[in-house]
Write a protein that holds these residues in place. Structure first.
Motif, mmCIF file in Angstrom:
data_model
loop_
_atom_site.group_PDB
_atom_site.id
_atom_site.type_symbol
_atom_site.label_atom_id
_atom_site.label_comp_id
_atom_site.label_asym_id
_atom_site.label_seq_id
_atom_site.Cartn_x
_atom_site.Cartn_y
_atom_site.Cartn_z
ATOM 1 N N PRO A 68 -12.244 2.131 -4.780
ATOM 2 C CA PRO A 68 -11.213 2.782 -5.609
ATOM 3 C C PRO A 68 -10.011 3.266 -4.788
ATOM 4 N N ARG A 69 -10.273 3.769 -3.578
ATOM 5 C CA ARG A 69 -9.161 4.257 -2.750
ATOM 6 C C ARG A 69 -8.260 3.112 -2.307
ATOM 7 N N LEU A 70 -8.859 1.984 -1.923
ATOM 8 C CA LEU A 70 -8.055 0.836 -1.512
ATOM 9 C C LEU A 70 -7.228 0.312 -2.677
ATOM 10 N N GLN A 71 -7.806 0.303 -3.848
ATOM 11 C CA GLN A 71 -7.072 -0.159 -5.026
ATOM 12 C C GLN A 71 -5.893 0.767 -5.317
ATOM 13 N N LEU A 72 -6.108 2.069 -5.160
ATOM 14 C CA LEU A 72 -5.031 3.038 -5.373
ATOM 15 C C LEU A 72 -3.939 2.857 -4.328
ATOM 16 N N ALA A 73 -4.347 2.616 -3.080
ATOM 17 C CA ALA A 73 -3.366 2.395 -2.014
ATOM 18 C C ALA A 73 -2.518 1.163 -2.305
ATOM 19 N N LYS A 74 -3.146 0.089 -2.780
ATOM 20 C CA LYS A 74 -2.414 -1.126 -3.131
ATOM 21 C C LYS A 74 -1.444 -0.864 -4.288
ATOM 22 N N GLN A 75 -1.889 -0.097 -5.258
ATOM 23 C CA GLN A 75 -1.036 0.213 -6.409
ATOM 24 C C GLN A 75 0.197 1.005 -5.985
ATOM 25 N N ILE A 76 -0.023 2.027 -5.147
ATOM 26 C CA ILE A 76 1.091 2.862 -4.686
ATOM 27 C C ILE A 76 2.049 2.046 -3.822
ATOM 28 N N ALA A 77 1.500 1.188 -2.953
ATOM 29 C CA ALA A 77 2.337 0.348 -2.095
ATOM 30 C C ALA A 77 3.195 -0.595 -2.931
ATOM 31 N N ALA A 78 2.636 -1.137 -4.009
ATOM 32 C CA ALA A 78 3.385 -2.045 -4.886
ATOM 33 C C ALA A 78 4.498 -1.307 -5.619
ATOM 34 N N GLU A 79 4.237 -0.057 -5.994
ATOM 35 C CA GLU A 79 5.228 0.732 -6.728
ATOM 36 C C GLU A 79 6.353 1.220 -5.821
ATOM 37 N N ASP A 80 6.014 1.638 -4.607
ATOM 38 C CA ASP A 80 6.996 2.294 -3.739
ATOM 39 C C ASP A 80 7.614 1.373 -2.697
ATOM 40 N N LYS A 81 7.143 0.132 -2.603
ATOM 41 C CA LYS A 81 7.756 -0.880 -1.725
ATOM 42 C C LYS A 81 7.874 -0.389 -0.283
ATOM 43 N N ALA A 91 5.407 11.802 -17.334
ATOM 44 C CA ALA A 91 6.556 11.613 -16.440
ATOM 45 C C ALA A 91 6.729 12.818 -15.525
ATOM 46 N N TYR A 92 6.503 14.012 -16.068
ATOM 47 C CA TYR A 92 6.657 15.263 -15.318
ATOM 48 C C TYR A 92 5.702 15.298 -14.130
ATOM 49 N N PHE A 93 4.426 15.043 -14.374
ATOM 50 C CA PHE A 93 3.437 15.131 -13.298
ATOM 51 C C PHE A 93 3.548 13.943 -12.332
ATOM 52 N N ALA A 94 3.940 12.771 -12.834
ATOM 53 C CA ALA A 94 4.143 11.629 -11.944
ATOM 54 C C ALA A 94 5.286 11.910 -10.975
ATOM 55 N N GLU A 95 6.372 12.488 -11.476
ATOM 56 C CA GLU A 95 7.514 12.818 -10.623
ATOM 57 C C GLU A 95 7.145 13.896 -9.615
ATOM 58 N N TYR A 96 6.362 14.888 -10.063
ATOM 59 C CA TYR A 96 5.946 15.957 -9.150
ATOM 60 C C TYR A 96 5.072 15.400 -8.026
ATOM 61 N N GLU A 97 4.165 14.504 -8.367
ATOM 62 C CA GLU A 97 3.307 13.897 -7.350
ATOM 63 C C GLU A 97 4.139 13.143 -6.316
ATOM 64 N N ILE A 98 5.093 12.348 -6.789
ATOM 65 C CA ILE A 98 5.938 11.564 -5.879
ATOM 66 C C ILE A 98 6.745 12.481 -4.976
ATOM 67 N N MET A 99 7.361 13.515 -5.567
ATOM 68 C CA MET A 99 8.215 14.408 -4.790
ATOM 69 C C MET A 99 7.409 15.220 -3.788
ATOM 70 N N SER A 100 6.255 15.708 -4.203
ATOM 71 C CA SER A 100 5.400 16.488 -3.311
ATOM 72 C C SER A 100 4.912 15.633 -2.141
ATOM 73 N N GLY A 101 4.495 14.395 -2.439
ATOM 74 C CA GLY A 101 4.035 13.503 -1.381
ATOM 75 C C GLY A 101 5.151 13.127 -0.421
ATOM 76 N N THR A 102 6.346 12.878 -0.971
ATOM 77 C CA THR A 102 7.492 12.515 -0.132
ATOM 78 C C THR A 102 7.865 13.655 0.805
ATOM 79 N N GLN A 103 7.911 14.877 0.276
ATOM 80 C CA GLN A 103 8.241 16.033 1.109
ATOM 81 C C GLN A 103 7.211 16.232 2.211
#
Length: 212
Positions: free
Chosen positions: A1-14, A85-97
């Motif tokens: 499951p973790r590898l699948q999530l990593a692949k998904q995030i990599a595909a989304e964030d390029k 959308a709210y929580f997805a954006e928060y996750e992205i911003m928190s991880g980026t910071q």
């Protein structure tokens, strides 16, 4: 499951792994000879009002208190699309910071606010070879940030040219005419001096300064 999530995030964030994408160049030349660009002048931060204003315009058009924001937020998040959308954006911003502020990723920027253009500097220096040149247009914040002493220790040794502009002639139409920015040229081969020209309106002035 973790590898699948990593692949998904990599595909989304390029994600871009320079050493892998250009492995032959790094092997043959030790990195790039030249990196040139205009990196994004974006301060990375969480702005819930901006996101929530898509559903509730009042967040954008009125100066509301923290208590009012909390009440209106709860109402807005009753909508499942807005909530997702709210929580997805928060996750992205928190991880980026967290990534940009991590010592192991950007040790030269520790203590400074995470502005994306600052992150481009150590990246470019790392990906250039020993004599590689970097030319970036970016704000002058790296020179006067009270927390930027660590970065400047590396920056000044690489700086060759600093041409400071005021956007009076609207060379960048989307930037305020009073905005200050500079064309900065760096070289990985360390030096003890650089040229600086300030208060420029037109790039032609640079050529005129060097004519004789």
């Amino acid at each position: 499951p973790r590898l699948q999530l990593a692949k998904q995030i990599a595909a989304e964030d390029k994600f871009m792994h320079w050493e892998l994408e250009f492995a032959d160049l790094f092997e043959e030349r030790g990195g790039f000879d030249l990196i040139i660009g205009n990196p994004p002048w974006i301060l990375v931060g969480w702005n819930e009002q901006s996101l929530l204003s898509d559903k509730q315009p009042i967040f954008a058009i009125k100066d509301i208190s923290a208590a009012q924001t909390a009440k209106l937020r709860d109402k807005a998040l009753e909508d499942i699309t807005t909530k997702d959308a709210y929580f997805a954006e928060y996750e992205i911003m928190s991880g980026t910071q967290s990534f940009l502020n991590a010592m192991q990723n950007y040790s030269n920027l520790v203590g400074m606010k995470a502005n994306l253009y600052k992150c481009f500097l150590p990246q470019a220096w790392q990906f250039n070879n020993q004599n590689g040149v970097t030319a970036f247009i970016h704000p002058d914040g790296v020179y006067d940030d009270s927390q930027g002493g660590n970065l400047r220790q590396y920056l000044y040794a690489k700086l060759r040219r600093h041409f400071q502009f005021q956007n009076e002639m609207k060379l960048f139409a989307e930037v305020a005419h009073r905005a200050i920015y500079a064309l900065n040229i760096y070289c990985n081969n360390a030096t003890t001096e650089f040229d600086s020209i300030s208060n420029l309106f037109d790039p032609l002035t640079i050529d005129q300064c060097y004519e004789n």
